[in-house]
Design a protein around this motif. Structure first.
Motif, PDB file in Angstrom:
ATOM      1  N   VAL A   1      54.358  39.256  40.416  1.00 10.28           N
ATOM      2  CA  VAL A   1      53.315  39.068  41.416  1.00 10.28           C
ATOM      3  C   VAL A   1      52.135  39.996  41.113  1.00 10.28           C
ATOM      4  CG1 VAL A   1      52.735  39.274  43.864  1.00 10.28           C
ATOM      5  CG2 VAL A   1      54.885  38.200  43.187  1.00 10.28           C
ATOM      6  N   LYS A   2      52.432  41.216  40.692  1.00 14.29           N
ATOM      7  CA  LYS A   2      51.361  42.163  40.362  1.00 14.29           C
ATOM      8  C   LYS A   2      50.510  41.653  39.188  1.00 14.29           C
ATOM      9  CE  LYS A   2      50.420  46.950  39.151  1.00 14.29           C
ATOM     10  NZ  LYS A   2      50.950  48.251  38.794  1.00 14.29           N
ATOM     11  N   GLN A   3      51.156  41.158  38.143  1.00 15.99           N
ATOM     12  CA  GLN A   3      50.430  40.614  36.999  1.00 15.99           C
ATOM     13  C   GLN A   3      49.577  39.414  37.417  1.00 15.99           C
ATOM     14  OE1 GLN A   3      53.972  39.929  34.620  1.00 15.99           O
ATOM     15  NE2 GLN A   3      53.278  41.440  33.088  1.00 15.99           N
ATOM     16  N   LEU A   4      50.146  38.578  38.277  1.00 17.38           N
ATOM     17  CA  LEU A   4      49.420  37.414  38.750  1.00 17.38           C
ATOM     18  C   LEU A   4      48.204  37.820  39.577  1.00 17.38           C
ATOM     19  CD1 LEU A   4      49.743  34.173  38.963  1.00 17.38           C
ATOM     20  CD2 LEU A   4      50.076  34.779  41.344  1.00 17.38           C
ATOM     21  N   ARG A   5      48.374  38.766  40.474  1.00 19.76           N
ATOM     22  CA  ARG A   5      47.250  39.243  41.303  1.00 19.76           C
ATOM     23  C   ARG A   5      46.125  39.788  40.423  1.00 19.76           C
ATOM     24  NH1 ARG A   5      47.913  39.885  46.787  1.00 19.76           N
ATOM     25  NH2 ARG A   5      50.042  39.714  47.552  1.00 19.76           N
ATOM     26  N   THR A   6      46.489  40.547  39.401  1.00 18.82           N
ATOM     27  CA  THR A   6      45.488  41.094  38.486  1.00 18.82           C
ATOM     28  C   THR A   6      44.748  39.970  37.773  1.00 18.82           C
ATOM     29  OG1 THR A   6      46.779  43.109  38.164  1.00 18.82           O
ATOM     30  CG2 THR A   6      45.133  42.598  36.477  1.00 18.82           C
ATOM     31  N   ALA A   7      45.482  38.980  37.286  1.00 17.14           N
ATOM     32  CA  ALA A   7      44.861  37.850  36.588  1.00 17.14           C
ATOM     33  C   ALA A   7      43.929  37.077  37.515  1.00 17.14           C
ATOM     34  CB  ALA A   7      45.940  36.925  36.020  1.00 17.14           C
ATOM     35  N   ILE A   8      44.361  36.816  38.742  1.00 12.98           N
ATOM     36  CA  ILE A   8      43.511  36.116  39.713  1.00 12.98           C
ATOM     37  C   ILE A   8      42.259  36.945  40.008  1.00 12.98           C
ATOM     38  CG2 ILE A   8      43.339  35.319  42.118  1.00 12.98           C
ATOM     39  CD1 ILE A   8      44.942  33.356  40.467  1.00 12.98           C
ATOM     40  N   SER A   9      42.421  38.260  40.116  1.00  7.97           N
ATOM     41  CA  SER A   9      41.265  39.143  40.340  1.00  7.97           C
ATOM     42  C   SER A   9      40.255  39.030  39.205  1.00  7.97           C
ATOM     43  CB  SER A   9      41.704  40.598  40.473  1.00  7.97           C
ATOM     44  OG  SER A   9      42.464  40.774  41.631  1.00  7.97           O
ATOM     45  N   HIS A  10      40.752  38.976  37.958  1.00  8.93           N
ATOM     46  CA  HIS A  10      39.864  38.805  36.809  1.00  8.93           C
ATOM     47  C   HIS A  10      39.094  37.486  36.931  1.00  8.93           C
ATOM     48  CE1 HIS A  10      42.649  41.438  34.060  1.00  8.93           C
ATOM     49  NE2 HIS A  10      41.885  42.177  34.852  1.00  8.93           N
ATOM     50  N   LEU A  11      39.826  36.418  37.241  1.00 11.42           N
ATOM     51  CA  LEU A  11      39.220  35.092  37.318  1.00 11.42           C
ATOM     52  C   LEU A  11      38.220  34.987  38.470  1.00 11.42           C
ATOM     53  CD1 LEU A  11      42.416  33.001  36.535  1.00 11.42           C
ATOM     54  CD2 LEU A  11      40.441  33.357  35.024  1.00 11.42           C
ATOM     55  N   GLU A  12      38.495  35.660  39.569  1.00 13.99           N
ATOM     56  CA  GLU A  12      37.560  35.672  40.699  1.00 13.99           C
ATOM     57  C   GLU A  12      36.302  36.482  40.358  1.00 13.99           C
ATOM     58  OE1 GLU A  12      39.500  35.415  44.974  1.00 13.99           O
ATOM     59  OE2 GLU A  12      40.345  37.073  43.803  1.00 13.99           O
ATOM     60  N   ALA A  13      36.505  37.619  39.718  1.00 15.51           N
ATOM     61  CA  ALA A  13      35.383  38.509  39.397  1.00 15.51           C
ATOM     62  C   ALA A  13      34.363  37.840  38.477  1.00 15.51           C
ATOM     63  CB  ALA A  13      35.894  39.799  38.755  1.00 15.51           C
ATOM     64  N   THR A  14      34.843  36.966  37.600  1.00 17.48           N
ATOM     65  CA  THR A  14      33.937  36.312  36.660  1.00 17.48           C
ATOM     66  C   THR A  14      33.612  34.878  37.063  1.00 17.48           C
ATOM     67  OG1 THR A  14      35.838  35.827  35.228  1.00 17.48           O
ATOM     68  CG2 THR A  14      34.518  37.772  34.700  1.00 17.48           C
ATOM     69  N   GLY A  15      34.058  34.466  38.248  1.00 16.72           N
ATOM     70  CA  GLY A  15      33.637  33.190  38.805  1.00 16.72           C
ATOM     71  C   GLY A  15      34.383  31.954  38.355  1.00 16.72           C
ATOM     72  N   GLU A  16      35.501  32.095  37.663  1.00 10.99           N
ATOM     73  CA  GLU A  16      36.254  30.909  37.247  1.00 10.99           C
ATOM     74  C   GLU A  16      37.089  30.329  38.384  1.00 10.99           C
ATOM     75  OE1 GLU A  16      35.305  32.758  33.358  1.00 10.99           O
ATOM     76  OE2 GLU A  16      36.263  33.604  35.107  1.00 10.99           O
ATOM     77  N   VAL A  17      37.566  31.192  39.275  1.00 10.17           N
ATOM     78  CA  VAL A  17      38.472  30.768  40.344  1.00 10.17           C
ATOM     79  C   VAL A  17      38.004  31.350  41.677  1.00 10.17           C
ATOM     80  CG1 VAL A  17      40.859  31.039  41.211  1.00 10.17           C
ATOM     81  CG2 VAL A  17      40.470  30.502  38.807  1.00 10.17           C
ATOM     82  N   ALA A  18      38.229  30.577  42.739  1.00 15.27           N
ATOM     83  CA  ALA A  18      37.966  31.051  44.102  1.00 15.27           C
ATOM     84  C   ALA A  18      39.245  30.867  44.910  1.00 15.27           C
ATOM     85  CB  ALA A  18      36.834  30.254  44.731  1.00 15.27           C
ATOM     86  N   ARG A  19      39.416  31.710  45.922  1.00 13.59           N
ATOM     87  CA  ARG A  19      40.585  31.607  46.803  1.00 13.59           C
ATOM     88  C   ARG A  19      40.130  31.534  48.245  1.00 13.59           C
ATOM     89  NH1 ARG A  19      43.367  36.720  47.567  1.00 13.59           N
ATOM     90  NH2 ARG A  19      41.582  37.808  46.756  1.00 13.59           N
ATOM     91  N   THR A  20      40.855  30.762  49.018  1.00  9.53           N
ATOM     92  CA  THR A  20      40.670  30.743  50.463  1.00  9.53           C
ATOM     93  C   THR A  20      42.024  31.088  51.060  1.00  9.53           C
ATOM     94  OG1 THR A  20      39.023  28.994  50.232  1.00  9.53           O
ATOM     95  CG2 THR A  20      39.905  29.385  52.440  1.00  9.53           C
TER      96      THR A  20
END
Length: 135
Positions: A67-86
């Motif tokens: 889960v920690k690795q996944l959260r970090t990866a999602i954070s990377h993707l959000e920071a650079t605009g590839e992914v958004a979360r609601t």
């Protein structure tokens, strides 16, 4: 989870800033392969094309990451605009930004001239099946 169809993956992905980060790349490709290919309704909300309902534990299990690795990866993707979360109380909607831009034409069925193969390709497949005894 979708098991049919295809997604477009551009070779420019090789020059993507997260390409050398294995976890981030795995999460992005996994989302690309598992998001909805058309708008749908779920529990009274609209899940847009290019989005999916999930949670960190579910995505972690699907990708083989913690889960920690996944959260970090999602954070990377959000920071650079590839992914958004609601975020919602019991689930999260993950969306690939600009999904339609680079997935236009991809989806349930092959486009004109795709999936059918050339006559040479068909002959090769028939030959392989014959060699394996699956005519």
């Amino acid at each position: 989870m979708l098991e049919n169809g295809y997604v477009k993956i551009y070779r420019s992905l090789l020059k993507w800033e997260w390409y050398d980060d294995v976890n981030t790349k795995v999460v992005f490709l996994h989302l690309l392969l598992t998001v909805s290919i058309e708008d749908s309704k779920w529990h009274g909300i609209t899940i847009k094309r290019g989005s999916r309902v999930s949670s960190y534990p579910v995505l972690a299990k699907e990708t083989g990451l913690s889960v920690k690795q996944l959260r970090t990866a999602i954070s990377h993707l959000e920071a650079t605009g590839e992914v958004a979360r609601t975020k919602y109380p019991k689930y999260t909607v993950f969306a690939i930004n600009n999904y339609d831009t680079f997935q236009s034409g991809a989806g349930k069925t092959a486009g004109k001239g795709q999936g059918k193969g050339t006559p040479e390709f068909k002959k090769k497949i028939v030959r392989l099946h014959e060699e394996e005894g699956r005519t």
